[in-house]
Design an enzyme around this catalytic site. Structure first.
Site, PDB file in Angstrom:
ATOM      1  N   ASP A 173      35.219  33.046  35.404  1.00  0.00           N
ATOM      2  CA  ASP A 173      35.095  31.978  36.397  1.00  0.00           C
ATOM      3  C   ASP A 173      35.262  32.471  37.834  1.00  0.00           C
ATOM      4  O   ASP A 173      35.518  31.681  38.736  1.00  0.00           O
ATOM      5  CB  ASP A 173      36.108  30.862  36.128  1.00  0.00           C
ATOM      6  CG  ASP A 173      37.531  31.388  36.002  1.00  0.00           C
ATOM      7  OD1 ASP A 173      37.850  32.429  36.604  1.00  0.00           O
ATOM      8  OD2 ASP A 173      38.329  30.771  35.284  1.00  0.00           O
ATOM      9  N   ARG A 205      35.685  31.312  43.485  1.00  0.00           N
ATOM     10  CA  ARG A 205      36.272  30.701  42.282  1.00  0.00           C
ATOM     11  C   ARG A 205      35.431  29.496  41.896  1.00  0.00           C
ATOM     12  O   ARG A 205      35.158  28.631  42.717  1.00  0.00           O
ATOM     13  CB  ARG A 205      37.718  30.288  42.567  1.00  0.00           C
ATOM     14  CG  ARG A 205      38.433  29.598  41.394  1.00  0.00           C
ATOM     15  CD  ARG A 205      38.603  30.530  40.228  1.00  0.00           C
ATOM     16  NE  ARG A 205      39.554  30.047  39.244  1.00  0.00           N
ATOM     17  CZ  ARG A 205      39.297  29.132  38.305  1.00  0.00           C
ATOM     18  NH1 ARG A 205      38.085  28.592  38.251  1.00  0.00           N
ATOM     19  NH2 ARG A 205      40.209  28.763  37.446  1.00  0.00           N
ATOM     20  N   ASP A 227      37.848  26.446  33.949  1.00  0.00           N
ATOM     21  CA  ASP A 227      38.796  27.543  33.756  1.00  0.00           C
ATOM     22  C   ASP A 227      38.386  28.285  32.489  1.00  0.00           C
ATOM     23  O   ASP A 227      38.101  27.664  31.456  1.00  0.00           O
ATOM     24  CB  ASP A 227      40.215  26.991  33.610  1.00  0.00           C
ATOM     25  CG  ASP A 227      41.245  28.094  33.419  1.00  0.00           C
ATOM     26  OD1 ASP A 227      41.061  29.179  33.996  1.00  0.00           O
ATOM     27  OD2 ASP A 227      42.225  27.865  32.693  1.00  0.00           O
ATOM     28  N   THR A 228      38.345  29.608  32.551  1.00  0.00           N
ATOM     29  CA  THR A 228      38.033  30.426  31.384  1.00  0.00           C
ATOM     30  C   THR A 228      39.231  31.310  31.052  1.00  0.00           C
ATOM     31  O   THR A 228      40.069  31.578  31.922  1.00  0.00           O
ATOM     32  CB  THR A 228      36.798  31.323  31.651  1.00  0.00           C
ATOM     33  OG1 THR A 228      37.084  32.219  32.728  1.00  0.00           O
ATOM     34  CG2 THR A 228      35.582  30.485  31.996  1.00  0.00           C
ATOM     35  N   GLU A 242      41.666  34.465  30.540  1.00  0.00           N
ATOM     36  CA  GLU A 242      41.837  35.636  31.384  1.00  0.00           C
ATOM     37  C   GLU A 242      41.413  36.918  30.667  1.00  0.00           C
ATOM     38  O   GLU A 242      41.453  37.004  29.426  1.00  0.00           O
ATOM     39  CB  GLU A 242      43.304  35.766  31.819  1.00  0.00           C
ATOM     40  CG  GLU A 242      43.845  34.582  32.601  1.00  0.00           C
ATOM     41  CD  GLU A 242      43.198  34.434  33.961  1.00  0.00           C
ATOM     42  OE1 GLU A 242      42.592  35.416  34.435  1.00  0.00           O
ATOM     43  OE2 GLU A 242      43.301  33.354  34.549  1.00  0.00           O
ATOM     44  N   ARG A 296      40.051  32.303  48.157  1.00  0.00           N
ATOM     45  CA  ARG A 296      38.780  32.392  47.457  1.00  0.00           C
ATOM     46  C   ARG A 296      37.929  31.163  47.773  1.00  0.00           C
ATOM     47  O   ARG A 296      38.458  30.045  47.835  1.00  0.00           O
ATOM     48  CB  ARG A 296      38.997  32.490  45.938  1.00  0.00           C
ATOM     49  CG  ARG A 296      39.764  33.710  45.489  1.00  0.00           C
ATOM     50  CD  ARG A 296      39.990  33.702  43.993  1.00  0.00           C
ATOM     51  NE  ARG A 296      40.803  32.565  43.571  1.00  0.00           N
ATOM     52  CZ  ARG A 296      41.238  32.379  42.326  1.00  0.00           C
ATOM     53  NH1 ARG A 296      40.922  33.249  41.376  1.00  0.00           N
ATOM     54  NH2 ARG A 296      41.971  31.325  42.025  1.00  0.00           N
TER      55      ARG A 296
END
Length: 353
Positions: free
Chosen positions: A147, A161, A166-167, A169, A212
């Protein structure tokens, strides 16, 4: 002069008239009072003839003489020029205001081929392209994870971002590598490098606390966030109004992937509202391998023996698709089903998603 003639004329008329009446009552000579009354009438007529308009210029002239410096002529102080000077002052102000209106800068909506119009100064302004679906072409530097990417934006490198998703880590300092993290990164990289990259801003903050950029990502007009959600490689998260333009369609896409138990949804309780629970994957019991061929490795094979399959593999699958039916997350090099041909990235883990 006007006041003088008017006042004394009225006084003479009054005295002459009253005296004339008194003399008439007592039947005495009225000639003197009659003359006095006539003089008063004459003076009053003179006062009427002398108008205040004839006197006013003299008064104004006297005032101008008092206000004019002694070294300048009296004639330089006139009423008309003052009016003209006021008009001259007012006209430039109107002209300036008109120029300001003409030069006012409208909200810029960058086109696909003119991302350079968005300057770094304007980038800090949340109204720049806010409220629109304008997309800005950018150049990819690298894919960081599922992501996050790094791009060239306004002639400098900038991390981006992905908004609203959300993916797992891949190399987090605290969480480390999470299940499906590599798969999400690999799929993101495959998508990002397949076409023209564009970003789209929402109406709220442009940067997060890590500096970001926050944006929606598009490849050839297709929304990358939505693709990752549809394949079960991301969850809807970090919803901070007013950056909520695509929350509803994203949640609908996520619901379909969750129902099909794709990716992160294939392991119960792994994807949660607060993140990813790696412990749920570790605690999942191993499933049986119904279609696998299990053999024992011979201790000392006969010289003439010709094994039909590699001796280093004791559990054989034709490909990763077949292996994932039994081991959804792939297998490490120590696993009996591991085959080097299935470990394309040579990281010691075969058929990982």
């Amino acid at each position: 002069m006007f006041v003088f003639f008017a006042l004394f004329g009225f006084l003479f008329i009054l005295i002459g008239t009253v005296g004339f009446l008194i003399k008439a009552i007592f039947k005495k000579s009225k000639r003197k009072f009659g003359i006095l009354a006539l003089v008063g009438i004459a003076m009053f007529m003179v006062a009427v003839v002398i108008s205040p308009d004839d006197i006013e210029p003299e008064k104004e002239k006297a005032d101008s003489v008092e206000q004019t410096p002694t070294d300048e002529p009296v004639e330089t102080k006139k009423k008309a020029p003052e009016k003209e000077s006021v008009e001259e002052i007012e006209k430039p102000e109107k002209k300036i205001s008109k120029d300001v209106e003409e030069k006012s800068v409208p909200v810029v909506m960058p086109s696909k081929n003119h991302s350079s119009k968005v300057t770094p100064e304007k980038l800090k302004d949340s109204t720049e392209t806010s409220g629109t679906t304008a997309r800005i072409p950018v150049e990819l530097v690298k894919v960081i994870d599922g992501d996050t990417i790094k791009i060239i934006y306004n002639d400098k490198e900038q991390n981006v971002r992905y908004l609203l998703i959300d993916t797992p880590e891949t190399n987090h300092p605290r969480l480390g590598k999470q299940p499906f993290g590599d798969e999400a990164k690999a799929r993101n990289k495959e998508l990002i490098e397949s076409g023209t990259l564009e970003i789209e801003f929402d109406v709220g903050e442009r940067f997060d606390k890590y500096n970001r950029l926050l944006a929606y990502i598009y490849i050839d007009g297709k929304n990358v966030q939505k693709i990752l959600l549809s394949e079960g490689l991301a969850r809807v998260a970090y919803i901070y109004p007013p950056n909520t333009r695509y929350v509803d369609p994203y949640e609908k896409t996520q619901a379909i992937a969750k129902e099909k138990k794709l990716g992160i949804w294939s392991v119960e309780d792994y994807a949660t509202d607060t993140g990813f629970n790696a412990q749920a994957v570790k605690e999942k019991p191993a499933e049986p391998a119904p279609n696998s061929l299990i053999t024992e490795q011979p201790v000392a094979p006969a010289p003439a023996a010709k094994p039909s399959q590699p001796v280093q593999s004791t559990e054989f699958f034709q490909n990763c698709t077949e292996l994932r039916k039994t081991y959804p997350n792939g297998v490490p090099s120590s696993h009996p089903a591991y085959q080097s041909k299935m470990d394309r990235d040579k990281d010691g883990f075969a058929c990982e998603r």
